[in-house]
Design a protein around this motif. Structure first.
Motif, PDB file in Angstrom:
ATOM      1  N   UNK A 314     -36.586 -27.522 -18.456  1.00  0.00           N
ATOM      2  CA  UNK A 314     -36.778 -25.904 -18.710  1.00  0.00           C
ATOM      3  C   UNK A 314     -36.603 -25.125 -17.066  1.00  0.00           C
ATOM      4  N   UNK A 315     -37.062 -25.351 -16.262  1.00  0.00           N
ATOM      5  CA  UNK A 315     -37.038 -24.662 -14.862  1.00  0.00           C
ATOM      6  C   UNK A 315     -35.399 -24.901 -14.639  1.00  0.00           C
ATOM      7  N   UNK A 316     -34.155 -24.963 -15.055  1.00  0.00           N
ATOM      8  CA  UNK A 316     -33.583 -24.502 -14.635  1.00  0.00           C
ATOM      9  C   UNK A 316     -32.895 -23.020 -16.074  1.00  0.00           C
ATOM     10  N   UNK A 317     -33.322 -23.213 -17.062  1.00  0.00           N
ATOM     11  CA  UNK A 317     -33.147 -21.763 -18.291  1.00  0.00           C
ATOM     12  C   UNK A 317     -33.506 -20.993 -17.411  1.00  0.00           C
ATOM     13  N   UNK A 318     -35.117 -20.942 -17.148  1.00  0.00           N
ATOM     14  CA  UNK A 318     -34.969 -20.051 -16.015  1.00  0.00           C
ATOM     15  C   UNK A 318     -34.397 -19.586 -14.681  1.00  0.00           C
ATOM     16  N   UNK A 319     -33.701 -20.588 -14.317  1.00  0.00           N
ATOM     17  CA  UNK A 319     -33.065 -20.053 -13.147  1.00  0.00           C
ATOM     18  C   UNK A 319     -31.659 -19.553 -13.648  1.00  0.00           C
ATOM     19  N   UNK A 320     -31.305 -19.700 -14.946  1.00  0.00           N
ATOM     20  CA  UNK A 320     -30.228 -19.086 -15.482  1.00  0.00           C
ATOM     21  C   UNK A 320     -29.951 -17.778 -15.998  1.00  0.00           C
ATOM     22  N   UNK A 321     -31.899 -17.381 -16.992  1.00  0.00           N
ATOM     23  CA  UNK A 321     -32.418 -16.552 -16.369  1.00  0.00           C
ATOM     24  C   UNK A 321     -32.372 -15.030 -15.732  1.00  0.00           C
ATOM     25  N   UNK A 322     -32.628 -15.427 -14.756  1.00  0.00           N
ATOM     26  CA  UNK A 322     -32.288 -14.954 -13.392  1.00  0.00           C
ATOM     27  C   UNK A 322     -31.134 -14.617 -12.426  1.00  0.00           C
ATOM     28  N   UNK A 323     -30.972 -15.650 -13.287  1.00  0.00           N
ATOM     29  CA  UNK A 323     -29.101 -15.172 -12.414  1.00  0.00           C
ATOM     30  C   UNK A 323     -28.269 -14.107 -13.382  1.00  0.00           C
ATOM     31  N   UNK A 324     -28.421 -14.019 -14.791  1.00  0.00           N
ATOM     32  CA  UNK A 324     -27.826 -13.146 -15.395  1.00  0.00           C
ATOM     33  C   UNK A 324     -28.784 -11.603 -15.098  1.00  0.00           C
ATOM     34  N   UNK A 325     -30.307 -12.174 -15.051  1.00  0.00           N
ATOM     35  CA  UNK A 325     -30.942 -10.743 -14.761  1.00  0.00           C
ATOM     36  C   UNK A 325     -30.030 -10.172 -13.244  1.00  0.00           C
ATOM     37  N   UNK A 326     -29.795 -10.410 -12.341  1.00  0.00           N
ATOM     38  CA  UNK A 326     -29.006 -10.225 -10.919  1.00  0.00           C
ATOM     39  C   UNK A 326     -27.814  -9.710 -11.680  1.00  0.00           C
ATOM     40  N   UNK A 327     -26.434 -10.451 -11.869  1.00  0.00           N
ATOM     41  CA  UNK A 327     -25.851 -10.175 -12.523  1.00  0.00           C
ATOM     42  C   UNK A 327     -25.975  -8.663 -13.077  1.00  0.00           C
ATOM     43  N   UNK A 328     -26.981  -8.369 -13.841  1.00  0.00           N
ATOM     44  CA  UNK A 328     -26.221  -7.596 -14.484  1.00  0.00           C
ATOM     45  C   UNK A 328     -26.951  -6.100 -13.926  1.00  0.00           C
ATOM     46  N   UNK A 329     -27.756  -6.877 -13.348  1.00  0.00           N
ATOM     47  CA  UNK A 329     -28.550  -5.472 -12.459  1.00  0.00           C
ATOM     48  C   UNK A 329     -27.190  -5.157 -10.919  1.00  0.00           C
ATOM     49  N   UNK A 330     -26.429  -6.524 -10.762  1.00  0.00           N
ATOM     50  CA  UNK A 330     -25.503  -5.834 -10.028  1.00  0.00           C
ATOM     51  C   UNK A 330     -23.899  -4.825 -10.289  1.00  0.00           C
ATOM     52  N   UNK A 331     -23.696  -5.147 -11.812  1.00  0.00           N
ATOM     53  CA  UNK A 331     -22.749  -4.676 -12.164  1.00  0.00           C
ATOM     54  C   UNK A 331     -23.299  -3.209 -12.078  1.00  0.00           C
ATOM     55  N   UNK A 332     -24.243  -2.889 -12.477  1.00  0.00           N
ATOM     56  CA  UNK A 332     -25.178  -1.778 -12.414  1.00  0.00           C
ATOM     57  C   UNK A 332     -25.365  -0.986 -11.404  1.00  0.00           C
TER      58      UNK A 332
END
Length: 332
Positions: A314-332
């Motif tokens: 379950x914790x890894x799901x949260x860390x994967x989500x955070x990685x996606x948020x940061x990746x989207x942030x870096x694209x912008x």
């Protein structure tokens, strides 16, 4: 379950011990540290602390821990230790640490577990192979009030949820992750729909952390906005949920809640509104005792060979989500 597990703590800093000396903190969190939680549980026999900091070992000595080490390679009879708490920073190579304990049955991990998701998945693979029951410290999963919301009380109080807003500070990975986990607990998994925005708030305790504004959506259809606030101004970590029949806010790191029913609007009978001046009820959650319940749940998981409530999966799901948020942030 009468069996006692010989127990060790690796990393004896604030969350392991130090917060227990903070009078304000323990007023809100009666069980403030891993040390205090372990001490209350008869099944756990804490006799070993490992920390490279001599001051941390002095604290452990004063607390009555017998075996103190700066180097894990010097631990006596390490094969007899069956229960381990890793309360150390995410950059520590936790997999290497785990492999020095050949007889582990239970493991408690602080979050973020690692600096990158690949390392976390390697730990997951290892603990599954070795059948080490593993719990990650997302404490709201052990707060009786939050559990009641998950079990149906949320819909009773506010009807079908319409939207939610997270306010957090001191880093997305450090603090925001707690509210994301609470949302996943209440609403289910997130979709891949993410939109992130930059902020000018740089107050973080982790070196590689960020404060990011973002829009998210769960597979159950709940839209969630997430906005950082500067911890220098407010120590806050909150979740605000609007439903068809009311609203509930969990604030001050989920320690308190306010609930309002919807009422007839001042501007016409066909509308409804929240009566801000009169909450239906408010109070304190049980988050302050949650750390002890985390350990009790893990011991039960070992006994019954069940998955713990706050698993590494379950914790890894949260860390994967955070990685996606940061990746989207870096694209912008």
């Amino acid at each position: 379950m009468n069996k006692r597990f010989r127990t060790a703590i690796f990393g004896f800093g604030k969350i392991a011990y130090g917060y227990g000396d903070d009078k304000k903190y323990i007023k809100e969190y009666p069980i403030p540290t891993h040390f205090e939680a372990i001490k209350k549980i008869q099944n756990l026999d804490l006799d070993t602390v490992i920390d490279a900091d001599e001051n941390a070992l002095k604290n452990a000595n004063q607390a009555g821990v017998k075996n103190l080490f700066t180097d894990i390679r010097d631990v006596n009879d390490i094969d007899q230790i069956e229960f381990l708490t890793l309360s150390c920073p995410p950059h520590i190579n936790k997999l290497d640490v785990l492999k020095t304990f050949p007889s582990l049955k239970g493991l408690v991990l602080e979050k973020p577990v690692t600096d990158n998701i690949c390392d976390a998945k390697e730990i997951l693979e290892y603990v599954k192979k070795e059948n080490i029951k593993t719990q990650v410290c997302y404490l709201r999963r052990f707060d009786d009030f939050a559990v009641s919301l998950q079990s149906g009380e949320l819909n009773k109080l506010i009807g079908k949820p319409q939207m939610a807003q997270i306010v957090y500070g001191n880093g997305l990975r450090n603090n925001g992750s707690h509210m994301l986990d609470l949302c996943m607990m209440l609403f289910g998994d997130f979709t891949k729909n993410i939109k992130s925005f930059n902020t000018n708030i740089d107050t973080c305790v982790l070196d590689n952390d960020l404060n990011i504004t973002c829009l998210l959506k769960t597979k159950s259809g709940i839209n969630i906005s997430m906005t950082p606030i500067d911890f220098k101004n407010y120590r806050e970590n909150s979740l605000d949920i609007w439903g068809e029949k009311g609203r509930i806010v969990l604030n001050q790191e989920g320690s308190y809640f306010n609930h309002w029913k919807s009422t007839s609007s001042r501007f016409g009978d066909i509308y409804k509104e929240i009566n801000w001046s009169e909450p239906s009820y408010s109070g304190k959650t049980q988050i302050g005792d949650a750390l002890e319940k985390l350990y009790l749940n893990l011991i039960g998981s070992i006994k019954n060979n069940e998955n713990p409530l706050s698993s590494l999966d379950s914790s890894i799901k949260i860390e994967e989500l955070i990685n996606k948020i940061i990746l989207d942030h870096d694209k912008n």
